[in-house]
Design a protein around this motif. Structure first.
Motif, PDB file in Angstrom:
ATOM      1  N   LEU A 173     101.896  43.078 -26.560  1.00  0.00           N
ATOM      2  CA  LEU A 173     101.881  42.819 -27.855  1.00  0.00           C
ATOM      3  C   LEU A 173     100.543  42.158 -28.122  1.00  0.00           C
ATOM      4  O   LEU A 173     100.365  42.321 -29.103  1.00  0.00           O
ATOM      5  N   GLN A 174      99.818  41.902 -27.088  1.00  0.00           N
ATOM      6  CA  GLN A 174      98.594  41.334 -27.334  1.00  0.00           C
ATOM      7  C   GLN A 174      97.700  43.113 -27.957  1.00  0.00           C
ATOM      8  O   GLN A 174      97.345  43.121 -28.785  1.00  0.00           O
ATOM      9  N   LEU A 175      97.414  43.654 -27.340  1.00  0.00           N
ATOM     10  CA  LEU A 175      97.374  45.260 -27.843  1.00  0.00           C
ATOM     11  C   LEU A 175      97.942  45.503 -29.270  1.00  0.00           C
ATOM     12  O   LEU A 175      97.146  45.922 -29.981  1.00  0.00           O
ATOM     13  N   ALA A 176      99.032  45.411 -29.101  1.00  0.00           N
ATOM     14  CA  ALA A 176      99.993  46.052 -31.372  1.00  0.00           C
ATOM     15  C   ALA A 176      99.645  45.019 -31.808  1.00  0.00           C
ATOM     16  O   ALA A 176      99.279  45.177 -32.561  1.00  0.00           O
ATOM     17  N   SER A 177      99.103  43.573 -31.338  1.00  0.00           N
ATOM     18  CA  SER A 177      98.659  42.499 -32.292  1.00  0.00           C
ATOM     19  C   SER A 177      97.214  43.178 -32.713  1.00  0.00           C
ATOM     20  O   SER A 177      96.801  42.635 -34.066  1.00  0.00           O
ATOM     21  N   GLY A 194      97.528  48.529 -40.335  1.00  0.00           N
ATOM     22  CA  GLY A 194      98.925  47.699 -40.145  1.00  0.00           C
ATOM     23  C   GLY A 194     100.598  48.037 -39.609  1.00  0.00           C
ATOM     24  O   GLY A 194      99.951  48.801 -37.993  1.00  0.00           O
ATOM     25  N   VAL A 195     101.097  47.494 -40.314  1.00  0.00           N
ATOM     26  CA  VAL A 195     102.014  48.013 -39.673  1.00  0.00           C
ATOM     27  C   VAL A 195     102.879  49.137 -39.235  1.00  0.00           C
ATOM     28  O   VAL A 195     104.276  48.895 -38.558  1.00  0.00           O
ATOM     29  N   THR A 196     102.554  49.681 -40.247  1.00  0.00           N
ATOM     30  CA  THR A 196     103.081  50.801 -40.153  1.00  0.00           C
ATOM     31  C   THR A 196     102.011  52.895 -39.056  1.00  0.00           C
ATOM     32  O   THR A 196     103.194  53.439 -38.176  1.00  0.00           O
ATOM     33  N   ARG A 197     101.261  52.089 -38.581  1.00  0.00           N
ATOM     34  CA  ARG A 197     100.625  52.435 -38.105  1.00  0.00           C
ATOM     35  C   ARG A 197     100.860  53.082 -36.682  1.00  0.00           C
ATOM     36  O   ARG A 197     100.502  53.835 -36.364  1.00  0.00           O
ATOM     37  N   PRO A 198     100.786  51.891 -35.760  1.00  0.00           N
ATOM     38  CA  PRO A 198     100.384  52.358 -34.385  1.00  0.00           C
ATOM     39  C   PRO A 198     102.119  52.605 -33.919  1.00  0.00           C
ATOM     40  O   PRO A 198     103.197  52.454 -34.153  1.00  0.00           O
ATOM     41  N   VAL A 230     104.186  53.904 -30.418  1.00  0.00           N
ATOM     42  CA  VAL A 230     104.424  53.895 -29.567  1.00  0.00           C
ATOM     43  C   VAL A 230     104.304  54.125 -28.286  1.00  0.00           C
ATOM     44  O   VAL A 230     103.745  53.245 -27.704  1.00  0.00           O
ATOM     45  N   ALA A 231     103.820  55.436 -28.538  1.00  0.00           N
ATOM     46  CA  ALA A 231     102.855  56.038 -27.254  1.00  0.00           C
ATOM     47  C   ALA A 231     101.666  56.020 -27.316  1.00  0.00           C
ATOM     48  O   ALA A 231     101.381  56.174 -26.249  1.00  0.00           O
ATOM     49  N   GLU A 232     101.503  55.277 -28.374  1.00  0.00           N
ATOM     50  CA  GLU A 232      99.512  55.277 -28.481  1.00  0.00           C
ATOM     51  C   GLU A 232      99.207  54.066 -27.577  1.00  0.00           C
ATOM     52  O   GLU A 232      98.840  53.895 -26.821  1.00  0.00           O
ATOM     53  N   LEU A 233     100.050  53.223 -28.292  1.00  0.00           N
ATOM     54  CA  LEU A 233     100.420  51.504 -27.548  1.00  0.00           C
ATOM     55  C   LEU A 233     100.773  51.646 -26.047  1.00  0.00           C
ATOM     56  O   LEU A 233      99.879  51.323 -25.478  1.00  0.00           O
ATOM     57  N   ILE A 267     106.861  45.702 -33.354  1.00  0.00           N
ATOM     58  CA  ILE A 267     106.104  44.982 -34.422  1.00  0.00           C
ATOM     59  C   ILE A 267     106.045  43.989 -34.882  1.00  0.00           C
ATOM     60  O   ILE A 267     105.223  43.111 -34.585  1.00  0.00           O
ATOM     61  N   ALA A 268     107.793  43.464 -35.115  1.00  0.00           N
ATOM     62  CA  ALA A 268     107.512  42.323 -35.383  1.00  0.00           C
ATOM     63  C   ALA A 268     107.180  41.139 -34.649  1.00  0.00           C
ATOM     64  O   ALA A 268     106.462  40.216 -34.728  1.00  0.00           O
ATOM     65  N   GLN A 269     107.220  41.383 -33.265  1.00  0.00           N
ATOM     66  CA  GLN A 269     106.735  41.105 -32.343  1.00  0.00           C
ATOM     67  C   GLN A 269     104.743  40.605 -32.169  1.00  0.00           C
ATOM     68  O   GLN A 269     104.373  39.842 -32.144  1.00  0.00           O
ATOM     69  N   ALA A 270     104.892  41.429 -32.558  1.00  0.00           N
ATOM     70  CA  ALA A 270     103.336  42.173 -32.401  1.00  0.00           C
ATOM     71  C   ALA A 270     102.090  41.320 -33.876  1.00  0.00           C
ATOM     72  O   ALA A 270     101.419  40.211 -33.671  1.00  0.00           O
TER      73      ALA A 270
END
Length: 184
Positions: A16-20, A27-31, A33-36, A58-61
């Motif tokens: 979650l920290q990385l995703a945030s 933005g929210v469209t780019r990250p 799952v595999a990358e994160l 993404i919503a939680q991040a």
């Protein structure tokens, strides 16, 4: 909480920290799952042990990114004991804040996405806006503190957004400095 449950919670928090950080910079469209998951040192397959879907992550991040700003704003206000509002303004409109969007205010980076987002995203964004408004309003004992807080927050977010978006570094600096000066 058992050892494996504690590990699972820690792993989830790390993702979650990385995703945030990613949603604040990309933005929210780019990250993806595999990358994160790779960045977190995990496999793509392990993702579903922690989140129902990419949208859930993404919503939680985004919620984490938004909520992290409250403590930063409070610390900024305390930096200037004589004028907490000026302390908040100076910290928010600092070059360091502009240059580190991954840890910066998510109102700036997520505003457009929230505007296009679902009801839950809009509610999370609104909650943070209201939290900041209350914080800023509490620094002002004037009769129109609420209106002043709205103006101040709008100017802070707008100036930061524009300072990150323009190409000319000198102009970017001027935006930050001029708005800070006028708000103080």
């Amino acid at each position: 909480m058992g050892h494996s449950q504690a590990e699972k919670a820690a792993t989830r928090a790390r993702v979650l920290q990385l995703a945030s950080r990613k949603v604040r910079t990309e933005g929210v469209t780019r990250p993806g799952v595999a990358e994160l998951m790779k960045k977190a040192g995990l496999t793509h397959g392990g993702f579903y042990k922690h989140f129902a879907s990419r949208d859930d992550l993404i919503a939680q991040a985004a919620a984490v990114a938004l909520a992290e700003g409250t403590a930063k704003m409070q610390r900024s206000a305390r930096k200037n004991e004589q004028d907490p509002r000026a302390g908040l303004i100076d910290a928010y409109l600092a070059r360091h804040h502009r240059d580190t969007p991954d840890t910066g205010c998510a109102l700036v980076s997520l505003g457009a996405s929230a505007g296009r987002g679902d009801q839950g995203f809009k509610e999370a964004y609104e909650k943070q806006v209201r939290t900041y408004l209350e914080l800023i309003e509490g620094l002002d004992d004037s009769e129109d503190a609420h209106a002043e807080a709205m103006l101040t927050l709008s100017a802070l977010v707008g100036a930061m957004l524009m300072s990150r978006a323009v190409a000319d570094q000198d102009f970017s600096d001027e935006l930050l400095e001029t708005v800070a000066e006028r708000l103080r």
